[in-house]
Design an enzyme around this catalytic site. Structure first.
Site, PDB file in Angstrom:
ATOM      1  N   TYR A  88       0.818  -1.213   0.000  1.00 46.94           N
ATOM      2  CA  TYR A  88       0.000   0.000   0.000  1.00 46.94           C
ATOM      3  C   TYR A  88       0.857   1.270   0.000  1.00 46.94           C
ATOM      4  O   TYR A  88       0.362   2.356  -0.279  1.00 46.94           O
ATOM      5  CB  TYR A  88      -0.956   0.035   1.206  1.00 46.94           C
ATOM      6  CG  TYR A  88      -2.016  -1.045   1.182  1.00 46.94           C
ATOM      7  CD1 TYR A  88      -2.330  -1.726   0.011  1.00 46.94           C
ATOM      8  CD2 TYR A  88      -2.714  -1.387   2.332  1.00 46.94           C
ATOM      9  CE1 TYR A  88      -3.291  -2.716  -0.003  1.00 46.94           C
ATOM     10  CE2 TYR A  88      -3.686  -2.375   2.320  1.00 46.94           C
ATOM     11  CZ  TYR A  88      -3.959  -3.038   1.149  1.00 46.94           C
ATOM     12  OH  TYR A  88      -4.922  -4.017   1.132  1.00 46.94           O
ATOM     13  N   LYS A  90       3.916 -15.403   1.599  1.00 49.79           N
ATOM     14  CA  LYS A  90       3.798 -16.087   0.311  1.00 49.79           C
ATOM     15  C   LYS A  90       5.236 -16.353  -0.162  1.00 49.79           C
ATOM     16  O   LYS A  90       5.649 -15.972  -1.261  1.00 49.79           O
ATOM     17  CB  LYS A  90       3.014 -15.172  -0.659  1.00 49.79           C
ATOM     18  CG  LYS A  90       2.603 -15.807  -1.952  1.00 49.79           C
ATOM     19  CD  LYS A  90       1.515 -16.853  -1.824  1.00 49.79           C
ATOM     20  CE  LYS A  90       1.233 -17.514  -3.151  1.00 49.79           C
ATOM     21  NZ  LYS A  90       0.505 -18.769  -3.054  1.00 49.79           N
ATOM     22  N   ASP A 142      -2.558 -18.240   1.074  1.00 48.79           N
ATOM     23  CA  ASP A 142      -3.722 -18.901   0.473  1.00 48.79           C
ATOM     24  C   ASP A 142      -4.213 -20.036   1.368  1.00 48.79           C
ATOM     25  O   ASP A 142      -5.415 -20.221   1.578  1.00 48.79           O
ATOM     26  CB  ASP A 142      -3.417 -19.393  -0.954  1.00 48.79           C
ATOM     27  CG  ASP A 142      -2.017 -19.963  -1.111  1.00 48.79           C
ATOM     28  OD1 ASP A 142      -1.209 -19.853  -0.164  1.00 48.79           O
ATOM     29  OD2 ASP A 142      -1.726 -20.541  -2.173  1.00 48.79           O
ATOM     30  N   ASP A 160      -4.979  -7.260   5.766  1.00 45.48           N
ATOM     31  CA  ASP A 160      -6.215  -6.546   5.441  1.00 45.48           C
ATOM     32  C   ASP A 160      -7.303  -7.569   5.099  1.00 45.48           C
ATOM     33  O   ASP A 160      -8.425  -7.528   5.616  1.00 45.48           O
ATOM     34  CB  ASP A 160      -5.930  -5.638   4.226  1.00 45.48           C
ATOM     35  CG  ASP A 160      -7.013  -4.611   3.995  1.00 45.48           C
ATOM     36  OD1 ASP A 160      -7.981  -4.588   4.771  1.00 45.48           O
ATOM     37  OD2 ASP A 160      -6.889  -3.828   3.038  1.00 45.48           O
ATOM     38  N   ASP A 173     -10.380  -9.266   7.863  1.00 51.63           N
ATOM     39  CA  ASP A 173     -11.806  -9.172   7.537  1.00 51.63           C
ATOM     40  C   ASP A 173     -12.443 -10.564   7.539  1.00 51.63           C
ATOM     41  O   ASP A 173     -13.555 -10.755   8.019  1.00 51.63           O
ATOM     42  CB  ASP A 173     -12.014  -8.538   6.152  1.00 51.63           C
ATOM     43  CG  ASP A 173     -12.163  -7.033   6.250  1.00 51.63           C
ATOM     44  OD1 ASP A 173     -11.812  -6.467   7.313  1.00 51.63           O
ATOM     45  OD2 ASP A 173     -12.627  -6.403   5.279  1.00 51.63           O
TER      46      ASP A 173
END
Ligand code: NAD
Length: 355
Positions: free
Chosen positions: A142, A188, A220, A244, A248
């Site tokens: 970001y 990852k 994943d 992020d 959620d």
């Protein structure tokens, strides 16, 4: 008498309604404690843009830095969606986090027994879930440079420095020491170089915390495991974008988005806010659930003010309100004995604190 200076940023939509209830609860607590609070209201978001032309006025940054902690409602709404990017409420929030240096976002996902039916997963899967997601907040994709776009191409850079990974890893291990002493670091590393650095640095830091068990998981797989067997997790340590998404997902295990608090901490001042947005669809109707914001005030007492016992009192009052069957509209279909308004829920929790 200790006096804590709290910066209140109510923001847009339901922000003012839910912050007022958190203040009600804090004042109830102060009425019989050896501390109290002074509040300074500061502007941010759409309301700040409307009044000053800037979604994050300089006074909000300086006022926040002079406080002991920031209690934040929510910002944003359709009215401001078409402004140039830097004028939008969300840009103000990103800038605010960066200015305050709050690099660690802590998001607990706890399933209340009283609301076990509110989750979309089966009760036997989610009963007892108690996860803390520790997300890096001011680095990663970001913020990484270069970034940009042309008509036919867009690009962002996922970048972490050793120092950034070290400091968030320390946060996660320290938090795990006060919990079930397990950290699962999410990355990852099978594909991304930046994740390989992440994994190596987290592993190095773990040697300073021999009492905490460290495991690693690809993002994943973590997304799957959260649905398959969420109880396996204690502390989940993640970078910005993975956190992020996963935080959620974790929050949805718990039922309503209106229940979940967060803390953003770093080297200076902590910012405490519900995980939800400004909910313009229900703003001004008195039906928003204030529990996420009240629970954020509890995190503020625990993480910024060192008032652990007071935080426990708030948490117990929230649990009591739920176990006695009080529900705001969002949870009305889940074993409600009485459906109450935003302000009634705040008063019920505040009353349990006084007793
Ligand atoms: P949202 O979280 O505001 O709302 C999503 C849904 O959840 C809505 O149906 C809403 O009514 C409901 N909801 C949210 N909080 C609730 C509560 N306390 N009680 C009961 N129901 C609640 O997300 P959105 O609709 O995608 O975004 C609305 C605005 O909020 C946008 O402008 C967005 O950019 C902004 N936003 C701000 C923050 C923040 O301030 N940190 C975070 C997320 C979104």
């Amino acid at each position: 008498m200790k006096r804590y200076k709290i910066a209140l940023i109510k923001g847009d939509g339901i922000g003012p309604e839910i912050i007022d209830e958190a203040v009600k609860v804090l004042d109830a607590l102060a009425s019989y404690s050896d501390f109290d609070f002074s509040y300074e209201e500061l502007l941010m978001g759409g309301v700040a843009y409307d009044m000053t032309g800037d979604p994050l006025p300089q006074e909000t940054i300086s006022g926040s830095l002079k406080s002991d902690a920031v209690l934040f409602g929510a910002i944003g709404g359709q009215k401001w969606d078409n402004l140039p990017r830097e004028k939008r409420p969300e840009s103000g929030l990103l800038r605010f986090r960066k200015e305050l240096g709050v690099y660690a976002n802590l998001r607990p996902a706890v399933v209340y027994n009283e609301l076990i039916n509110a989750s979309s997963l089966k009760p036997e899967i989610i009963k007892g879930v108690d996860i803390m997601v520790v997300r890096e907040l001011i680095g990663g994709i970001y913020f990484g440079e270069p970034k940009g776009r042309t008509k036919d191409k867009g690009w962002n850079t996922m970048l972490y420095t050793r120092k950034e990974v070290e400091r968030i890893a320390h946060q996660a291990f320290k938090i795990a020491q006060k919990r079930d002493k397990r950290v699962c670091s999410i990355d990852k590393a099978n594909v991304l170089d930046v994740s390989q650095l992440w994994r190596d640095v987290v592993t190095e830091i773990s040697s300073e915390y021999p009492d905490v068990e460290l495991s690693h998981m690809y993002v994943d797989n973590a997304a799957m495991q959260l649905i398959l067997n969420p109880r396996q997790f204690d502390v989940m340590l993640t970078g910005n974008i993975f956190g992020d998404i996963l935080s959620d997902e974790a929050s949805m295990l718990c039922g309503s988005i209106g229940l979940l608090p967060s803390a953003s901490v770093g080297e200076k001042i902590g910012v405490y806010e519900p995980i939800h947005g400004s909910a313009p669809d229900i703003a001004g109707q008195g039906i928003a659930n204030p529990i996420a914001t009240i629970a954020s005030a509890s995190m503020m007492l625990r993480h910024s003010l060192g008032e652990e016992e007071a935080a426990n009192i708030i948490d117990a009052a929230i649990t009591r309100a739920l176990s006695e069957g009080y529900r705001t509209q969002d949870l009305a279909q889940f074993d409600a004995k009485e459906v109450c308004s935003t302000s009634e829920m705040g008063s019920i929790i505040a009353n349990y604190i006084k007793r």
